[in-house]
Structure formats: C-alpha cells, structure tokens
Design a protein around this motif. Structure first.
Motif, mmCIF file in Angstrom:
data_model
loop_
_atom_site.group_PDB
_atom_site.id
_atom_site.type_symbol
_atom_site.label_atom_id
_atom_site.label_comp_id
_atom_site.label_asym_id
_atom_site.label_seq_id
_atom_site.Cartn_x
_atom_site.Cartn_y
_atom_site.Cartn_z
ATOM 1 N N THR A 2 0.832 -1.202 0.000
ATOM 2 C CA THR A 2 0.000 0.000 0.000
ATOM 3 C C THR A 2 0.863 1.247 0.000
ATOM 4 O OG1 THR A 2 -1.601 -1.192 1.326
ATOM 5 C CG2 THR A 2 -1.874 1.189 1.202
ATOM 6 N N THR A 3 0.500 2.228 -0.812
ATOM 7 C CA THR A 3 1.207 3.502 -0.795
ATOM 8 C C THR A 3 0.245 4.603 -0.398
ATOM 9 O OG1 THR A 3 0.763 3.911 -3.123
ATOM 10 C CG2 THR A 3 2.817 2.767 -2.581
ATOM 11 N N PHE A 4 0.802 5.685 0.101
ATOM 12 C CA PHE A 4 -0.016 6.770 0.620
ATOM 13 C C PHE A 4 0.377 8.102 -0.005
ATOM 14 C CE2 PHE A 4 0.221 3.469 3.779
ATOM 15 C CZ PHE A 4 -1.078 3.347 4.219
ATOM 16 N N SER A 5 1.104 8.078 -1.104
ATOM 17 C CA SER A 5 1.640 9.314 -1.667
ATOM 18 C C SER A 5 0.529 10.195 -2.230
ATOM 19 C CB SER A 5 2.635 8.988 -2.778
ATOM 20 O OG SER A 5 2.018 8.208 -3.762
ATOM 21 N N GLY A 6 0.785 11.477 -2.256
ATOM 22 C CA GLY A 6 -0.117 12.414 -2.914
ATOM 23 C C GLY A 6 -1.367 12.746 -2.128
ATOM 24 N N ASN A 7 -1.445 12.366 -0.860
ATOM 25 C CA ASN A 7 -2.659 12.668 -0.101
ATOM 26 C C ASN A 7 -2.334 13.223 1.283
ATOM 27 O OD1 ASN A 7 -1.648 10.418 1.044
ATOM 28 N ND2 ASN A 7 -3.385 9.081 0.594
ATOM 29 N N LYS A 8 -1.242 13.951 1.382
ATOM 30 C CA LYS A 8 -0.849 14.580 2.641
ATOM 31 C C LYS A 8 -0.692 13.553 3.762
ATOM 32 C CE LYS A 8 -2.422 18.626 3.788
ATOM 33 N NZ LYS A 8 -3.365 19.675 4.210
ATOM 34 N N ALA A 9 -0.285 12.371 3.400
ATOM 35 C CA ALA A 9 -0.136 11.344 4.428
ATOM 36 C C ALA A 9 1.077 11.634 5.302
ATOM 37 C CB ALA A 9 0.009 9.964 3.782
ATOM 38 N N VAL A 10 0.916 11.368 6.582
ATOM 39 C CA VAL A 10 2.025 11.515 7.511
ATOM 40 C C VAL A 10 2.011 10.315 8.452
ATOM 41 C CG1 VAL A 10 0.604 13.038 8.973
ATOM 42 C CG2 VAL A 10 3.076 12.991 9.286
ATOM 43 N N LEU A 23 -0.561 14.420 19.390
ATOM 44 C CA LEU A 23 -0.013 14.655 18.052
ATOM 45 C C LEU A 23 -0.945 14.094 16.970
ATOM 46 C CD1 LEU A 23 2.263 15.611 16.223
ATOM 47 C CD2 LEU A 23 3.466 13.459 16.710
ATOM 48 N N VAL A 24 -1.454 12.898 17.167
ATOM 49 C CA VAL A 24 -2.414 12.337 16.205
ATOM 50 C C VAL A 24 -3.623 13.259 16.085
ATOM 51 C CG1 VAL A 24 -4.081 10.455 15.862
ATOM 52 C CG2 VAL A 24 -1.709 9.920 16.451
ATOM 53 N N GLY A 25 -4.136 13.713 17.225
ATOM 54 C CA GLY A 25 -5.292 14.603 17.207
ATOM 55 C C GLY A 25 -5.018 15.900 16.470
ATOM 56 N N GLN A 26 -3.849 16.469 16.707
ATOM 57 C CA GLN A 26 -3.485 17.731 16.041
ATOM 58 C C GLN A 26 -3.391 17.557 14.526
ATOM 59 O OE1 GLN A 26 -4.169 20.432 17.821
ATOM 60 N NE2 GLN A 26 -2.325 21.364 16.968
ATOM 61 N N LEU A 27 -2.773 16.478 14.097
ATOM 62 C CA LEU A 27 -2.610 16.257 12.655
ATOM 63 C C LEU A 27 -3.964 16.003 11.991
ATOM 64 C CD1 LEU A 27 0.635 14.125 12.827
ATOM 65 C CD2 LEU A 27 0.417 16.400 11.813
ATOM 66 N N LEU A 28 -4.873 15.335 12.694
ATOM 67 C CA LEU A 28 -6.214 15.143 12.138
ATOM 68 C C LEU A 28 -6.931 16.481 12.008
ATOM 69 C CD1 LEU A 28 -7.347 11.899 14.027
ATOM 70 C CD2 LEU A 28 -6.753 12.114 11.599
ATOM 71 N N ARG A 29 -6.733 17.361 13.000
ATOM 72 C CA ARG A 29 -7.337 18.699 12.924
ATOM 73 C C ARG A 29 -6.808 19.472 11.719
ATOM 74 N NH1 ARG A 29 -6.120 19.745 19.265
ATOM 75 N NH2 ARG A 29 -8.075 18.971 20.144
ATOM 76 N N GLN A 30 -5.560 19.164 11.328
ATOM 77 C CA GLN A 30 -4.944 19.844 10.179
ATOM 78 C C GLN A 30 -5.252 19.146 8.858
ATOM 79 O OE1 GLN A 30 -0.778 19.942 11.263
ATOM 80 N NE2 GLN A 30 -1.193 21.126 13.115
ATOM 81 N N ALA A 31 -6.194 18.201 8.918
ATOM 82 C CA ALA A 31 -6.673 17.503 7.716
ATOM 83 C C ALA A 31 -5.603 16.646 7.065
ATOM 84 C CB ALA A 31 -7.261 18.486 6.706
ATOM 85 N N CYS A 32 -4.642 16.196 7.846
ATOM 86 C CA CYS A 32 -3.642 15.266 7.323
ATOM 87 C C CYS A 32 -4.234 13.864 7.271
ATOM 88 C CB CYS A 32 -2.405 15.230 8.224
ATOM 89 S SG CYS A 32 -1.491 16.773 8.259
ATOM 90 N N ARG A 33 -3.719 13.057 6.374
ATOM 91 C CA ARG A 33 -4.014 11.632 6.387
ATOM 92 C C ARG A 33 -3.000 10.996 7.337
ATOM 93 N NH1 ARG A 33 -4.884 7.153 2.745
ATOM 94 N NH2 ARG A 33 -5.102 5.377 4.145
#
Ligand SMILES: [Zn+2]
Length: 228
Positions: A2-10, A23-33
């Motif tokens: 599985t790859t996660f490129s091109g979708n702001k995955a972190v 940290l997980v919560g903050q990144l979700l708030r920032q609309a990161c995958r």
C-alpha cells in the motif's frame, strides 16, 4: 504494498501515550491523512499500551485516520535483565530522569518507523518529542543527523517532523483539550488494564494534567487520583 503518496499522508510514531496521542489529534485537525505506527519491542507494559492505543484511535476515528500499523522490534536480546523486560525494580516517582531512559531505543524506533514510511511512499514522519526532554536523543542534532542518514540515496526522501519541539508539557496538554485522553496510556507497571499510580510515568502523567489545570480522567490502581 500500500502507498499513501499524494494525499498529505504523515506517519506518526504512536505509543498510545499523551504526547503522541495529542499529536495524532493535532494532525487530524490539520486535515492530514494520519498513519499511526506502533512499535512492539516486548517491554512489559506494551500489550496494555497497544490495547489503549487502539481504544484511543477508535475514539478519534475519522476517514483521514488509517488503521494502526504494528511493527515488531524485539529488544529482549539488548535489554535482557533490564527492568523494562523483567518488570522488577520499576523506576518510581522519585527516580531521576536517567532511570527511565532506554539506551538506543529512540534511534531504533525512529529508524524502523521511517523506513516503513519510505517503503510506503510516505514522506513525513511525525514525532511527539517535547522541547523540554532532558535527553540528547530528543534534541535537534540527533534528529538532523538521523534524518540525513535516512535520506542517503537511493532511499526515498523522508522528513522527521517534531511539531512539539519548541513546546513544554503544559502547552502540549492544552493542545490536547477536547481529545479523549482517558484512552491514552503511560505506565511502566500496569495493574490489569489500570495505570499503577506510583511509577515514574504515572507521576509524570499526573503532573501533566495538573500543569494544564485539567481533570485527570485516569483510573489508577493505587495512589490518589489527581483532580482539580
Ligand atoms: Zn504506573
């Protein structure tokens, strides 16, 4: 693979504790995958930690959040006889910071998680490292050198991100308001599914909620529960 490129995955090095949970919560708030990476090394508290990690992730579930990836990194051969493997003489609240430092573990965890990200086309690995950590393997030179080594060609580029590097515990806890922190776990000597209430990490946890003037939702097996 599985790859996660091109979708702001972190990728997030996620222990199920307060800092990496926030940290997980903050990144979700920032609309990161967000792709949480839990690394199991056979330490005595880790099965409880993993259970809690899964509960926390279920509580913050969103379409942007991937299922946790559990990676194996056995350390029993390195830490044979150590309290982290035996569960005896666990550092308590009076122990110095050095007592809870596990030699080399910071580098081992980051390398394992970073290589997984590289192999899955994720270009960012986020770490919940605080600026107030007393250890050299939580400071800028350590991560700059590690990042440079990980980026040696032909490896796929990876950036090590530490959003909390300029923050102290209180500031991080304030960011965590509104998150289901009751599902996080940070104890060296769990009693069943409960925090022990007396180990070094439980003391740190109680202090964290106190610093943020927040009610501590943790159920401790012993010791008075901190509340405001
Ligand atoms: Zn404890």
């Amino acid at each position: 693979m599985t790859t996660f490129s091109g979708n702001k995955a972190v990728g997030v090095l996620f222990s199920g504790g307060l800092d990496s949970g926030i940290l997980v919560g903050q990144l979700l708030r920032q609309a990161c995958r967000v792709v949480p990476l839990f690394i199991r090394s056979g330490l005595v508290w880790q099965e409880r930690e993993l259970e809690a990690a899964r509960r926390f992730l279920q509580a913050v579930a969103s379409p942007q959040l991937s299922e946790p990836i559990v990676l194996e990194l056995p350390l029993g051969d390195l830490y044979a006889g150590h309290w982290s493997m035996t569960g005896t003489e666990i550092p308590d609240a009076r122990s110095p910071d050095e007592a809870v430092h596990l030699p080399g573990r910071g580098a081992l965890l980051v390398v394992k998680a970073a290589v997984w990200c590289q192999l899955h086309e994720i270009g960012r690995l986020a770490l919940g490292v605080l600026g107030t950590s007393p250890f050299d393997d939580a400071r800028n030179p350590f991560f700059e050198n590690l990042e440079a080594a990980l980026n040696c060609p032909p490896a796929r580029p990876i950036r090590l991100e530490r959003p909390f590097a300029e923050m102290d515990k209180r500031e991080v806890m304030l960011l965590g308001r509104g998150l289901p922190l009751e599902h996080t776990f940070s104890c060296l000597a769990p009693v069943g599914r409960l925090h022990c209430g007396v180990c070094n990490k439980c003391a740190e946890r109680k202090n964290a909620f106190q610093m943020a003037d927040s009610r501590d939702p943790t159920h401790y097996a012993t010791g008075r529960v901190t509340s405001c």
